[in-house]
Scaffold this motif. Structure first.
Motif, short mmCIF file in Angstrom:
data_model
loop_
_atom_site.label_atom_id
_atom_site.label_comp_id
_atom_site.label_asym_id
_atom_site.label_seq_id
_atom_site.Cartn_x
_atom_site.Cartn_y
_atom_site.Cartn_z
N THR A 28 0.85 -1.19 0.00
CA THR A 28 0.00 0.00 0.00
C THR A 28 0.89 1.24 0.00
O THR A 28 1.82 1.34 0.81
N SER A 29 0.62 2.15 -0.90
CA SER A 29 1.42 3.36 -1.02
C SER A 29 0.50 4.58 -1.07
O SER A 29 -0.45 4.60 -1.84
N ARG A 30 0.79 5.54 -0.22
CA ARG A 30 0.10 6.83 -0.25
C ARG A 30 1.15 7.92 -0.35
O ARG A 30 2.17 7.88 0.34
N ARG A 31 0.87 8.91 -1.19
CA ARG A 31 1.84 9.98 -1.37
C ARG A 31 1.13 11.32 -1.49
O ARG A 31 0.18 11.46 -2.26
N GLU A 56 5.54 10.24 1.81
CA GLU A 56 5.18 8.96 1.22
C GLU A 56 5.11 7.89 2.31
O GLU A 56 6.00 7.78 3.15
N TYR A 57 4.04 7.10 2.25
CA TYR A 57 3.81 6.02 3.20
C TYR A 57 3.74 4.72 2.41
O TYR A 57 2.95 4.60 1.48
N ILE A 58 4.61 3.75 2.77
CA ILE A 58 4.67 2.48 2.05
C ILE A 58 4.59 1.35 3.06
O ILE A 58 5.36 1.30 4.02
N LYS A 59 3.68 0.41 2.82
CA LYS A 59 3.51 -0.73 3.71
C LYS A 59 3.29 -1.99 2.87
O LYS A 59 2.37 -2.05 2.06
N GLU A 60 4.14 -2.99 3.06
CA GLU A 60 4.02 -4.26 2.34
C GLU A 60 2.98 -5.13 3.05
O GLU A 60 2.88 -5.14 4.28
N GLU A 61 2.20 -5.88 2.25
CA GLU A 61 1.18 -6.76 2.81
C GLU A 61 1.82 -7.79 3.73
O GLU A 61 2.79 -8.46 3.36
N GLY A 62 1.27 -7.92 4.94
CA GLY A 62 1.78 -8.88 5.90
C GLY A 62 2.94 -8.39 6.73
O GLY A 62 3.33 -9.04 7.70
N ALA A 63 3.51 -7.26 6.36
CA ALA A 63 4.64 -6.72 7.13
C ALA A 63 4.11 -5.89 8.29
O ALA A 63 3.14 -5.15 8.13
N GLN A 65 5.54 -3.41 9.89
CA GLN A 65 5.97 -2.02 9.92
C GLN A 65 5.82 -1.39 8.54
O GLN A 65 5.83 -2.06 7.51
N ALA A 66 5.71 -0.09 8.56
CA ALA A 66 5.61 0.69 7.32
C ALA A 66 6.81 1.63 7.23
O ALA A 66 7.46 1.94 8.23
N ILE A 67 7.09 2.06 6.02
CA ILE A 67 8.18 3.01 5.77
C ILE A 67 7.56 4.37 5.48
O ILE A 67 6.70 4.50 4.61
N ASN A 68 7.99 5.35 6.21
CA ASN A 68 7.57 6.72 5.97
C ASN A 68 8.76 7.51 5.42
O ASN A 68 9.85 7.48 6.01
N ARG A 69 8.55 8.18 4.33
CA ARG A 69 9.63 8.96 3.72
C ARG A 69 9.16 10.40 3.54
O ARG A 69 8.23 10.66 2.78
N ASP A 70 9.82 11.30 4.22
CA ASP A 70 9.56 12.73 4.06
C ASP A 70 10.73 13.37 3.33
O ASP A 70 11.89 13.13 3.66
N ARG A 71 10.43 14.18 2.35
CA ARG A 71 11.45 14.94 1.64
C ARG A 71 10.96 16.37 1.46
O ARG A 71 9.79 16.59 1.18
N HIS A 97 16.10 18.09 2.68
CA HIS A 97 16.07 16.93 3.57
C HIS A 97 15.55 15.73 2.80
O HIS A 97 14.55 15.82 2.08
N ASN A 98 16.24 14.62 2.94
CA ASN A 98 15.83 13.35 2.34
C ASN A 98 16.45 12.23 3.16
O ASN A 98 17.65 12.01 3.13
N ARG A 99 15.62 11.54 3.90
CA ARG A 99 16.10 10.51 4.82
C ARG A 99 16.92 9.44 4.12
O ARG A 99 17.86 8.86 4.68
N PHE A 100 16.58 9.15 2.85
CA PHE A 100 17.25 8.08 2.13
C PHE A 100 18.20 8.62 1.05
O PHE A 100 18.62 7.88 0.16
N GLY A 101 18.53 9.88 1.09
CA GLY A 101 19.44 10.47 0.11
C GLY A 101 20.90 10.37 0.53
O GLY A 101 21.23 10.04 1.67
N TYR A 102 21.80 10.67 -0.41
CA TYR A 102 23.23 10.69 -0.10
C TYR A 102 23.51 11.72 1.00
O TYR A 102 24.24 11.44 1.95
N TYR A 103 22.94 12.90 0.86
CA TYR A 103 22.91 13.87 1.96
C TYR A 103 21.50 13.81 2.57
O TYR A 103 20.52 14.16 1.92
#
Length: 227
Positions: A28-31, A56-63, A65-71, A97-103
């Motif tokens: 499930t993905s919401r953005r 962005e909110y991403i959650k895999e079926e059955g998992a 926890q979800a991943i939240n990404r703010d940029r 700001h990007n939690r998953f970026g190089y910076y």
């Protein structure tokens, strides 16, 4: 090239845009995306502001926890025009700001010069060159301070009373990282203020000490408010 026509003074102009997307399959993905491009012209001066925020909110079926990404990417720019000329100098802070970026986060102060073309008809182009200083926090935990060089190109074209096209490209380059953003947006007015926005957005960052490159191309559709 024609000299820029003096804009209406002391009147805030610009666009505020919003997009929302939902996807459900194996995950499930919401953005939610919010963006603003504002300008406040004054006699021989101009104050510009740009903001883009993605959640962005991403959650895999059955998992569990979800991943939240703010940029977000925000900047202010103060322009000082020379007497009766389309040339100007500017000072501009920028925060990213990007939690998953190089910076993961970066704060920069940039200074430079630019030239504005057109403006007396239905199109305008601004070209800028500059330099500055950046403080950043890298994904490996290092805190980095470095000199950077900037290039930007901004263009707008009112195709008709209902249609307008905008391009915005910015590149920041330093010893360790280059960050590039390019956006092409088409706006279709439905009323004097409300319209639909179609946008192609390209973002890419790549560190000089690695072969890895992080690039993203997205196509977005949303609602735009102009004033």
């Amino acid at each position: 090239m024609a000299h820029a026509e003096a804009p209406a003074h002391d009147k805030l102009t610009g666009d505020i845009d919003g997009q929302y997307s939902y996807n459900k399959s194996e995950y499930t993905s919401r953005r939610l995306t919010l963006a603003a491009d504002l300008a406040y012209p004054m006699p021989q001066r101009e104050l510009d502001g740009e903001l883009r925020f993605d959640r962005e909110y991403i959650k895999e079926e059955g998992a569990p926890q979800a991943i939240n990404r703010d940029r977000y990417d925000a900047s202010l720019k103060f322009k000082q025009f020379f007497d009766d000329e389309p040339y100007y100098v500017y000072v501009s802070p920028r925060v990213r700001h990007n939690r998953f970026g190089y910076y993961q986060s970066a704060q920069a102060l940039r200074v430079g010069a630019g030239r504005k073309f057109g403006g007396d008809e239905n199109w305008s182009v601004s070209l800028e060159l500059g330099s500055g200083y950046r403080v950043a926090h890298a994904e490996d935990g290092d805190n980095v301070s470095e000199v950077l060089y900037t290039t930007s190109l901004k263009a707008s074209w009112d195709i008709s009373d209902q249609l307008s096209l905008k391009f915005n490209g910015v590149q920041e380059q330093s010893r360790r990282e280059t960050f590039r953003t390019m956006g092409l947006a088409l706006r279709n007015k439905l009323t004097n203020h409300i319209g639909l926005k179609y946008e192609l957005l390209y973002r890419r960052s790549f560190p000089f000490d690695s072969q890895e490159k992080d690039g993203e191309l997205s196509a977005e559709f949303g609602v735009s408010y102009s004033f």
